[in-house]
Motif scaffolding. Structure first.
Motif: not given
Length: 149
Positions: A1-15
């Motif tokens: 896997m590959h780390r992704m630090t963009d918090k906005v994208q992380q929240e989008h992914n969860r949602n």
């Protein structure tokens, strides 16, 4: 896997994967084992990775993911079961989500979990890492695979 630090994208992914409204919305399974933080939706691949089902939005909602729930057994072991509130998994899904104990879900991503692992292992944004699940290598999804604490 590959780390992704963009918090906005992380929240989008969860949602996207654990959407609580609309088509394919997540609903906690009534037989999932909760804890002091209840039952939460946990997604895989992790929201903080470039492999998340929310990137580049190949998944419009978590309803197309494999649907599971975690339940603690009388002997102290944990099992994942198919969530019969959704179509059975084909094991070809690009994502999964499960009804999990809330504290366990949070700890997996925070503190000693994934967010603690990244700096310790010096995994930068976009950096690759391998995930290993002890006692699960070679487990066939058609079999019962047991992890003992």
């Amino acid at each position: 896997m590959h780390r992704m630090t963009d918090k906005v994208q992380q929240e989008h992914n969860r949602n996207t994967i654990c959407n609580k409204t609309g088509v394919g919305k997540w609903t906690a399974h009534p037989d999932a084992t909760g804890d002091t933080q209840g039952v939460q939706c946990d997604e895989f691949p992790f929201a903080a990775t470039q492999e998340s089902g929310g990137i580049p939005t190949p998944v419009v909602n978590g309803g197309i993911c494999a649907q599971l729930f975690a339940q603690k057994q009388d002997d102290g072991t944990w099992r994942l079961f198919d969530d019969d509130g959704y179509d059975p998994p084909t094991w070809k899904e690009i994502c999964g989500r499960a009804s999990m104990p809330g504290k366990q879900n949070g700890d997996a991503g925070r503190g000693p979990g994934l967010s603690g692992f990244f700096p310790k292992a010096r995994v930068q944004n976009g950096g690759a890492f391998y995930m290993e699940v002890p006692q699960m290598e070679g487990c066939n999804p058609d079999d019962v695979c047991v992890i003992r604490p």
